[in-house]
Design an enzyme around this catalytic site. Structure first.
Site, PDB file in Angstrom:
ATOM      1  N   ASP A 111       0.859  -1.188   0.000  1.00 41.59           N
ATOM      2  CA  ASP A 111       0.000   0.000   0.000  1.00 41.59           C
ATOM      3  C   ASP A 111       0.890   1.230   0.000  1.00 41.59           C
ATOM      4  OD1 ASP A 111      -1.796  -2.083   0.442  1.00 41.59           O
ATOM      5  OD2 ASP A 111      -2.981  -0.978   1.927  1.00 41.59           O
TER       6      ASP A 111
ATOM      7  N   LYS B  58      -6.816   3.386  -3.284  1.00 42.74           N
ATOM      8  CA  LYS B  58      -7.201   3.353  -1.878  1.00 42.74           C
ATOM      9  C   LYS B  58      -7.376   4.785  -1.406  1.00 42.74           C
ATOM     10  CE  LYS B  58      -5.114   1.948   2.575  1.00 42.74           C
ATOM     11  NZ  LYS B  58      -4.007   1.189   3.208  1.00 42.74           N
TER      12      LYS B  58
ATOM     13  N   LYS C 299     -10.206   0.455  -2.317  1.00 35.54           N
ATOM     14  CA  LYS C 299     -10.108   0.192  -0.880  1.00 35.54           C
ATOM     15  C   LYS C 299     -10.329   1.480  -0.094  1.00 35.54           C
ATOM     16  CE  LYS C 299      -6.870  -1.272   2.768  1.00 35.54           C
ATOM     17  NZ  LYS C 299      -5.520  -1.788   3.064  1.00 35.54           N
TER      18      LYS C 299
END
Lengths: 317, 288, 477
Positions: free
Chosen positions: A154, A217, A253
């Site tokens: 991430d 995300k 996300k």
């Protein structure tokens, strides 16, 4: 700017910095009031009975169970891994979560604790959460995570560069990180709370997708506001549009601030009705959360037992 | 040496900025209060109504789209030119209405003042009737008055100038365009007013003046699908019912007017302006 | 079969406190109407909901007399500050009984419960709150000092928003000191009669509000009644014209809120996803039974294909079915008659060469339903571009330039509303100026508020409802 391996239909968009900038600014605007009204209206969907149980189990299976504290220890990570494997020890039919999300130096511990479970380890990287370091440091951070066994990375984008309009710089950095990831999945954190406008969220979403992010995300969880429903709507619309343009499925996300089952259900409704039912899978939708899992488990019990449960019946971590 | 023979004027209609005769070729004699011959007026027909309405419609976009300041200046210019023709108007009013010249002069002065009063409204009425609406949501909502369109005006039968000005000026002040049927028996001030309008920057077609019978032409105006509102002041009681019924065919705005001609010297209010204005409410979200 | 079927989530029908019989409300009491009783159907199931007494000529007469007496003796002389308190009470009672009213409205009308719950009922209460405050402030409304009420108002309302239209009518009339005799629509009389009960609970003096159910004949009695000072009508343009004709030459004041064929104009620089939402809300809200519905989509050619693709995808997600289900987006068409009209007009569109696309949703076996439909390739000359369908059917036309958009948008005898979608501010204001419509929604659609005047140009009627402007309809000014 690095040459992109974007699908042919979008090749022109990434030819050079000017093309990229023109492309991103050529995307349709997002009307704040309109998107917020739509999110609020979808938020009133009433999910009951079998639909609710399915949604709770699906949501559990989409959780990236997260701990990103300065005070994280190996012990803390191990107990999180235990909960990830068996979110409700009394109910073995409770599905496991999708992944455990930690800092790079904890990745090895998490990998070890989750060996053989099928649960992935996600590691944040690239000088998370601010991203304020040299590219060299950021790539080293990524390599550290990948070498420790993280299956998912991430990363954070350089919001400063984005806000300066240096889209090529952001794009190149994402591509470099993607390369450094090797086989690991890349989630691109936009930190939407710092991008401030939905127009920026849409542009950053496309930037992340063009540069090869497997997921986009919302947030690090360290900036307020973190994930919000309307921001997630904009991002879901982006992956839907990406799919329509390229035939590729990419994931979304939301992370940070999603604490209750009620919230999670609203997100799933948005996934269902904005992106489409193809996205109702952990392959394409995740929740970045720490306390959400506890409430999902609690509500799962309530649904099964027919009466309300209490926090003492659910493991804390 | 013989007295000079005066040059008599031919009184015609005023349509689209021009002075045509009635397409029907008909005229009717206009007399003074004692029955003395004054002139032959054109006897407007329904086809003249049709031409006048199409001229008024053509002029509507430009007139309603002009700035309120510009409309105010044009209308004030009308008052200036009116003022310069006081003597002529007084003579015609005196002759038509059978009043002493001094009284007629007062009437003319009142008419000029009335015109000035309305001219000053063009750039104020929107701020008086408009609003910023405090709606319960993240929207900017505002309401502005806009001219309703083409207005058919059946001018008062008695008050040939002051009455006419009192019913016509509010129409054009709002940005509407007008088709006026003048007083049938006292049409001369209306025709002279047309000359004033033609020479004072009012675009052709904004005001069209027909001389003829309100009861004959009113129903044609009321049933004309391209007319938006109608002022039945000059029509008889029976004809007003017919006009109102005809007007329902295209949902026209029909002014509620008193049975008898009111005292036109009374101070006006903005109710006539309001009748010719449509409230338009615009909404836009407020967001980043 | 979807991977995630939402389980049925019906609101309980019992909340409506449905009774087998409802009766007219005259002079503060429920009375046995002398007219033939009518049966109100649930359009979602075609089952009878209740029997409703209707007003005869003498009932209408009694209602008008009661209203006159109340006007002269009680309501007219009452200080505005006191009138206000009754309106505030009514607003609160509407809120307190909101859930009941929402369910009742959905049963009687067929609209989705989420709309009656989130829109109709709360907005109805808001109208009473807003107008309550005006009752003692009329001196400041811009109509000069101490503006006077007209007297007895006869009000005739449609079936598409039964309670909300009642509020739009009764709240301003009462605030300005008038008394009313209101006729609800033949197919949706129930919420008005529960409102009558609310008037009783509020302690509203007898005769101030009278409700006379019935069909068009009762409306006609009101329109022709010499004891009525003002007629306010919301409904079709055809009936509006008849009413205007009937009151011609009488001293009755009249305001009309009639049909529409609104253009929703989308430029290529629009916020497309929100435009899609606005288009969908504009035509499918309340099954398209909305006079200001954005029934003509005018889309710039350069973005038409992309927009239509997004639109069809979005329309496919609309959930049609049981109006009481909280997840229903599209409920039932209000009556068999209306359904037949929608079918006929839609077929005419196909016959005239429009391309029909209908959402693949399933229709319930019973009840009056019509799947959301988009007709593309529509031209201004076709009936579906000119006539009000009043159903979930969108006609799509294209344009090339702003001037062409304005010309097409205004090419209708109607003039109620218009929608504009472009991110360019100066273009919005340019277009807003040129739309011959009483309400212009830019980058939004179907927004309503008691503080914002609503009403049409041309054959969409005259007079406004809401805001300071709306008070004019009930005052001697």
């Amino acid at each position: 700017m690095a040459t992109a391996s974007s699908p042919a239909v979008l090749a022109d968009a990434t030819r050079d910095e000017t093309s990229l900038s023109r492309f991103l600014h050529g995307l349709p605007g997002v009307d704040q009031v309109g998107v917020e009204a739509r999110a609020a209206s979808l938020g009133t969907r009433s999910i009951k009975k079998a639909a609710k149980l399915w949604a709770i189990d699906t949501a559990i299976s989409m959780v990236d169970l997260t701990t990103l504290e300065g005070a994280d220890t190996r012990g803390k990570v191990r107990s999180l891994a235990a909960k990830a494997r068996r979110p409700d020890p009394d109910r073995p039919d409770t599905p496991p979560v999708a992944a455990v999300c930690v800092y790079p130096d904890m990745a090895a511990t998490a990998v070890e604790a989750l060996q053989g479970t099928g649960i992935g380890v996600a590691s944040v990287a690239t000088a998370f959460p601010s991203g304020r370091s040299s590219r060299e440091v950021k790539l080293t951070d990524v390599r550290l995570a990948v070498e420790a066994g993280a299956a998912e990375v991430d990363m954070v984008i350089d919001r400063g560069a984005f806000l300066e309009g240096r889209y090529g710089h952001v794009f190149d950095e994402i591509r470099a990180v993607k390369q450094a990831c090797g086989d690991a999945h890349l989630k691109v954190i936009l930190e939407t709370g710092e991008l401030a406008t939905y127009d920026n969220v849409r542009r950053a979403s496309w930037l992340g997708l063009l540069a090869g992010g497997d997921f986009i995300k919302t947030s690090t969880g360290k900036v307020s506001p973190a994930a919000t429903l309307p921001v997630t709507h904009v991002m879901l619309q982006a992956v839907r549009d990406w799919y329509d343009a390229t035939g590729e499925l990419r994931g979304v996300k939301p992370a940070g601030g999603i604490r209750s089952t009620k919230d999670a259900l609203r997100y799933l409704v948005a996934v269902h009705e904005v992106a489409g039912e193809e996205w109702l899978t952990p392959e394409l939708f995740r929740f970045g959360a720490s306390s959400l899992l506890g409430d999902l488990v609690l509500q799962r019990r309530t649904q099964h037992d027919g009466h309300y449960s209490g926090p003492d019946y659910v493991a804390v971590d | 040496m013989s007295d000079r023979v005066s040059v008599a004027k031919t009184y015609k209609l005023y349509i689209d900025g021009k002075f045509p005769r009635s397409e029907s070729g008909r005229t009717y004699p206009v007399t003074d209060a004692e029955g003395g011959f004054l002139a032959n007026a054109s006897h407007a027909s329904r086809k003249d109504v049709r031409d006048a309405v199409s001229a008024a419609r053509k002029a509507f976009g430009g007139w309603s789209g002009a700035t309120a300041y510009n409309r105010g200046q044009v209308l004030y210019r009308v008052a200036e030119v009116l003022e310069g023709r006081r003597e002529q108007f007084a003579a015609e009013v005196a002759a038509c209405e059978g009043v002493p010249t001094a009284d007629a002069m007062c009437t003319v002065d009142a008419a000029v003042d009335r015109w000035v009063w309305y001219a000053g409204w063009t750039d104020k009425i929107a701020s008086v009737l408009g609003a910023a609406n405090p709606v319960a949501g993240p929207y900017f909502s505002f309401t502005v008055p806009e001219p309703t369109g083409v207005v058919g005006v059946l001018a008062p039968q008695s008050s040939s100038l002051l009455g006419l000005v009192s019913v016509l000026a509010p129409v054009v002040a709002t940005g509407c365009t007008a088709v006026v049927v003048s007083s049938a028996d006292r049409p001369l001030p209306a025709i002279t007013l047309s000359e004033v309008l033609a020479t004072s920057d009012v675009p052709g077609g904004v005001v069209n003046v027909l001389t003829g019978r309100a009861d004959e032409l009113g129903p044609w105006l009321a049933s004309h699908a391209d007319v938006n509102a109608i002022d039945p002041t000059g029509a008889s009681a029976e004809s007003r019912v017919d006009i109102a019924q005809q007007a329902s065919g295209t949902v026209k705005r029909v002014l509620t007017v008193p049975g008898d001609e009111p005292d036109w010297t009374r101070r006006p209010d903005i109710s006539r302006l309001r009748r010719y204005l449509e409230a338009k409410t615009v909404w836009h979200p407020k967001g980043t | 079969m979807s991977v995630w079927e939402y389980a049925p989530a019906p609101e309980s029908r019992d909340l409506a406190n449905l009774r087998p019989n409802y009766r007219p409300f005259v002079d503060g009491e429920f009375v046995d109407g002398g007219g033939d009783p009518l049966t109100s159907l649930n359009p979602a199931t075609e089952e009878p909901l209740a029997e409703v007494g209707t007003a005869s000529e003498s009932d209408v007469d009694a209602a008008v007399r009661a209203a006159r007496r109340a006007f002269e003796q009680v309501w007219g002389p009452m200080p505005g500050a006191e009138r206000a308190k009754y309106l505030f009470r009514i607003a609160r009672l509407l809120q307190e009984r909101a859930r009941e009213l929402a369910v009742l409205e959905t049963l009687d009308n067929g609209k989705p419960i989420k709309e009656s719950r989130d829109s109709d009922v709360p907005t109805a209460a808001a109208h009473f709150f807003y107008h309550a405050g005006w009752a003692d402030k009329l001196d400041y409304a811009g109509y000069g000092p101490d503006p006077q009420p007209l007297g007895v108002a006869g009000q005739i309302i449609p079936w598409n928003f039964p309670l909300l239209m009642l509020a739009w009518k009764i709240a301003p009339a009462l605030a300005t000191g008038n008394t009313v005799v209101l006729k609800p629509a033949e197919t949706t009389p129930l919420s008005a009669l529960v409102f009558a009960e609310i008037c009783q609970q509020a302690g509203l003096p007898a005769g101030v509000v009278n409700i006379v159910p019935g069909a068009g004949d009762v409306g006609s009695l009101l329109v022709r009644h010499p004891g009525i000072d003002k007629i306010a009508f919301t409904g079709s343009t055809a009936v509006g014209k008849e009413i205007q004709h009937a009151v011609a030459g009488t001293p009755k004041r009249l305001t009309l809120e009639l049909g529409g064929k609104a253009a929703n104009v989308v430029f290529d620089d629009a916020p497309l996803d929100q435009a899609v939402e606005g288009i969908v809300g504009g035509i499918f809200f309340n099954q398209g039974h909305v006079c200001c519905a954005g029934s003509r989509l005018l889309v710039q050619e350069s973005v038409a294909e992309e927009l239509l693709g997004k639109l069809r995808a979005r329309v496919s997600t609309l959930r049609l079915g049981d109006p009481l289900d909280k997840n229903t987006d599209i409920g039932a068409i209000n009556s068999a008659e209306q359904l037949a009209k929608i079918r006929e007009l839609t077929a005419s569109g196909e016959d005239e060469g429009a391309e029909r696309w209908t959402s693949p949703c399933e229709l319930p076996e019973r009840g009056f339903y019509f799947a959301p439909t988009v007709l593309s390739g529509v031209e201004q000359s076709m009936r579906v571009a000119r006539e009000e369908i009043f159903g979930p059917v969108l006609s799509v036309l294209t344009f090339r330039t702003p001037d062409e958009a304005v010309t097409k948008a205004n090419n209708t005898p109607y003039g109620l509303s218009a929608g504009l979608w472009t991110e360019k501010g100066s273009r919005i204001l340019w277009l807003a100026d040129r739309m011959r419509a009483g309400v212009v929604w830019a980058n939004t659609f179907n927004r309503f508020d008691p503080a914002a005047p609503f009403g049409g140009y041309q054959e969409s009627g005259f007079g406004r409802e809401g805001g300071r402007t709306g008070l004019e309809a009930y005052l001697h000014v």
